[in-house]
Design an enzyme around this catalytic site. Structure first.
Site, PDB file in Angstrom:
ATOM      1  CG  ASP A  13      -2.055  -0.946   1.164  1.00  0.00           C
ATOM      2  OD1 ASP A  13      -2.467  -1.278   0.037  1.00  0.00           O
ATOM      3  OD2 ASP A  13      -2.560  -1.366   2.218  1.00  0.00           O
ATOM      4  CG  ASP A 153      -6.735  -3.967   0.562  1.00  0.00           C
ATOM      5  OD1 ASP A 153      -6.714  -4.280   1.771  1.00  0.00           O
ATOM      6  OD2 ASP A 153      -5.892  -3.211   0.052  1.00  0.00           O
TER       7      ASP A 153
END
Length: 194
Positions: A13, A153
């Site tokens: 991320d 996610d």
């Protein structure tokens, strides 16, 4: 540990403190991960103006580069820029963006990432309405005869992994649910075999 596990990708991320209220990894961390990780790096850009950085992320080692639909004026332009780097392309949306916004792009990308929490922080609770959004996305993919994979996610864990796979999800992203356990390798195994 990730190299030794059954995990197929390492999801990274990238947060800029602008699109999301948190800051995370940049180019040096990605470059370091690329040196040691034997698996593809699935890089999720949670940043404004991702088009400015595509080439640098590709050179730093991204194998898959996913950007947020909400952060760009022309998603096709960004898809083309990523594709020109010779890496896989992903597009993603937060839970408050209608799934049908992705319809023009599902046959142009390799991956669609549905956020099952709002992007920006780990450890959030899975949003149960996400199952309906997954079904809607599956229908759009089928209608467009697209071949992209569905990734989710946020709030993914051993308890919901099986149901997510059954609902048509191909790729699960799990952070806290894996790394906050005493045996992450076993947790990954259990997620993949529920």
């Amino acid at each position: 540990m990730i190299n030794a596990s059954e995990a197929e990708w390492l999801h990274i991320d990238v947060m800029d403190g602008s699109f999301v209220p948190n800051i995370s990894f940049g180019f040096p961390v990605l470059e370091a991960a690329r040196k040691y990780c034997t698996k593809p790096l699935d890089v999720h850009l949670m940043i404004v103006h991702p088009e400015k950085y595509i080439s640098r992320f590709a050179k730093a080692g991204a194998g898959i580069l996913t950007f947020h639909y909400e952060t760009v004026k022309n998603p096709m332009e960004v898809i083309d820029l990523i594709r020109a780097e010779g890496i896989q392309v992903g597009i993603t949306i937060n839970p408050d963006v209608p799934v049908n916004a992705l319809e023009p792009y599902v046959d142009k990308v390799d991956l669609v990432l549905l956020m099952t929490v709002f992007a920006g922080y780990g450890g959030q609770k899975f949003i149960e309405d996400s199952y309906g959004r997954i079904a809607e996305l599956k229908e759009i993919i089928k209608r467009k005869n697209a071949h992209c994979v569905i990734e989710v996610d946020g709030g993914v864990n051993v308890q919901n992994a099986g149901k997510l796979f059954e609902s048509g999800v191909n790729v699960l992203v799990a952070g806290s649910a894996v790394f906050n356990t005493p045996d992450p390798i076993k947790t990954i195994h259990n997620m993949l075999n529920t």
